[in-house]
Design a protein around this motif. Sequence first.
Motif, mmCIF file in Angstrom:
data_model
loop_
_atom_site.group_PDB
_atom_site.id
_atom_site.type_symbol
_atom_site.label_atom_id
_atom_site.label_comp_id
_atom_site.label_asym_id
_atom_site.label_seq_id
_atom_site.Cartn_x
_atom_site.Cartn_y
_atom_site.Cartn_z
ATOM 1 N N ALA A 1 0.842 -1.207 0.000
ATOM 2 C CA ALA A 1 0.000 0.000 0.000
ATOM 3 C C ALA A 1 0.872 1.250 0.000
ATOM 4 C CB ALA A 1 -0.931 -0.018 1.208
ATOM 5 N N ARG A 2 1.943 1.247 0.799
ATOM 6 C CA ARG A 2 2.845 2.411 0.814
ATOM 7 C C ARG A 2 3.511 2.595 -0.552
ATOM 8 N NH1 ARG A 2 4.274 0.160 5.813
ATOM 9 N NH2 ARG A 2 6.313 -0.508 5.049
ATOM 10 N N ARG A 3 3.885 1.526 -1.196
ATOM 11 C CA ARG A 3 4.514 1.621 -2.528
ATOM 12 C C ARG A 3 3.530 2.184 -3.556
ATOM 13 N NH1 ARG A 3 7.743 -4.178 -2.045
ATOM 14 N NH2 ARG A 3 9.509 -3.289 -0.900
ATOM 15 N N ALA A 4 2.313 1.674 -3.561
ATOM 16 C CA ALA A 4 1.311 2.180 -4.506
ATOM 17 C C ALA A 4 1.014 3.650 -4.224
ATOM 18 C CB ALA A 4 0.038 1.337 -4.419
ATOM 19 N N ASN A 5 0.916 4.028 -2.955
ATOM 20 C CA ASN A 5 0.657 5.422 -2.599
ATOM 21 C C ASN A 5 1.817 6.330 -2.983
ATOM 22 O OD1 ASN A 5 -1.963 5.239 -1.621
ATOM 23 N ND2 ASN A 5 -1.256 4.538 0.386
ATOM 24 N N ALA A 6 3.043 5.854 -2.865
ATOM 25 C CA ALA A 6 4.202 6.660 -3.269
ATOM 26 C C ALA A 6 4.125 6.988 -4.761
ATOM 27 C CB ALA A 6 5.504 5.928 -2.939
ATOM 28 N N VAL A 7 3.739 6.007 -5.563
ATOM 29 C CA VAL A 7 3.593 6.236 -7.007
ATOM 30 C C VAL A 7 2.438 7.194 -7.268
ATOM 31 C CG1 VAL A 7 2.958 5.123 -9.189
ATOM 32 C CG2 VAL A 7 4.652 4.064 -7.678
ATOM 33 N N ARG A 8 1.321 6.971 -6.600
ATOM 34 C CA ARG A 8 0.148 7.832 -6.795
ATOM 35 C C ARG A 8 0.477 9.285 -6.439
ATOM 36 N NH1 ARG A 8 -4.313 9.958 -4.202
ATOM 37 N NH2 ARG A 8 -6.245 9.825 -5.391
ATOM 38 N N GLU A 9 1.108 9.491 -5.299
ATOM 39 C CA GLU A 9 1.455 10.851 -4.882
ATOM 40 C C GLU A 9 2.393 11.518 -5.879
ATOM 41 O OE1 GLU A 9 2.936 10.632 -0.872
ATOM 42 O OE2 GLU A 9 1.048 9.789 -0.140
ATOM 43 N N PHE A 10 3.336 10.760 -6.400
ATOM 44 C CA PHE A 10 4.272 11.309 -7.393
ATOM 45 C C PHE A 10 3.505 11.775 -8.628
ATOM 46 C CE2 PHE A 10 7.256 11.254 -10.862
ATOM 47 C CZ PHE A 10 8.436 11.720 -10.304
ATOM 48 N N LEU A 11 2.589 10.934 -9.109
ATOM 49 C CA LEU A 11 1.826 11.289 -10.317
ATOM 50 C C LEU A 11 0.901 12.481 -10.055
ATOM 51 C CD1 LEU A 11 0.987 7.706 -11.656
ATOM 52 C CD2 LEU A 11 2.706 9.320 -12.549
ATOM 53 N N VAL A 12 0.288 12.536 -8.890
ATOM 54 C CA VAL A 12 -0.590 13.669 -8.556
ATOM 55 C C VAL A 12 0.235 14.958 -8.482
ATOM 56 C CG1 VAL A 12 -2.040 14.660 -6.736
ATOM 57 C CG2 VAL A 12 -2.372 12.277 -7.452
ATOM 58 N N GLU A 13 1.434 14.880 -7.891
ATOM 59 C CA GLU A 13 2.311 16.053 -7.841
ATOM 60 C C GLU A 13 2.703 16.540 -9.230
ATOM 61 O OE1 GLU A 13 5.630 14.957 -5.409
ATOM 62 O OE2 GLU A 13 4.424 14.887 -3.589
ATOM 63 N N ARG A 14 2.680 15.649 -10.221
ATOM 64 C CA ARG A 14 3.032 16.032 -11.600
ATOM 65 C C ARG A 14 1.818 16.495 -12.394
ATOM 66 N NH1 ARG A 14 6.725 15.174 -8.784
ATOM 67 N NH2 ARG A 14 8.841 14.805 -9.372
ATOM 68 N N GLY A 15 0.669 16.606 -11.733
ATOM 69 C CA GLY A 15 -0.500 17.175 -12.390
ATOM 70 C C GLY A 15 -1.591 16.212 -12.798
#
Length: 171
Positions: free
Chosen positions: A114-128
Motif C-alpha cells: 500500500a505504501r509503494r502504490a501510494n508513493a507512485v500515486r502521490e508522485f503522479l498527482v504532484e506532476r499534475g
Amino acid sequence: MTHFIRFLALSFVLLAAACASPDRFGEGAAGGGVGVNAGVVPGSASDPTSPAFFQQTVGDRVFFLVDQSTLSPEAQTTLEAQAQWLLTNTDYQAIIEGHADEQGTTEYNIALSARRANAVREFLVERGIASNRLRTLPLGKERPASLCGNESCWSQNRRAVTIISTGAALS
C-alpha cells in the motif's frame, strides 16, 4: 470494334496509373505508409496513445529495495514518463498495484505494498494527474511476477505497476 479497342486502351492506362502511384489514396491514408502516423496500427504498441505503448515503451512498473517504499531515481524517471503520457492521454484512468516479495507476513506485505502504490500515486498527482484518475490496489505478496526463493526473483516482486484503462473516473 473501335469502341472496344478504346475501352481496352483506356482501361490499361487507368490500371497502369493506379499501380504506378504509391500515394493514390492520399497522404495519411490508412496503411498508406505516408504521413505522421505511417505504420501505426491503432491500439498496438506502435500507437503512442495506446495502453500497449504505455506498457512497453513508457514503462508500467517501478521497483523498490527491500522493505522500502521510497522512489529511486530510476523509478522517478519512469514515473515522469508515465505522468507525461497520462497528461497527454486524458481519457485513461490508472490503477496502481502495489506488490511485495514473499518475505514477511501477509499483513506486513499488504501495508508495504500500500505504501509503494501510494508513493507512485502521490508522485503522479504532484506532476499534475487528477487524483480521481488514479486508484491504488495493495496486493502484498499475492501476485508475484517471478517465482523462486532468491534475491533475483524477490527484486522483481518488489514493485508498483500502473495499469491503464478507459472508463469513468475512479473513486
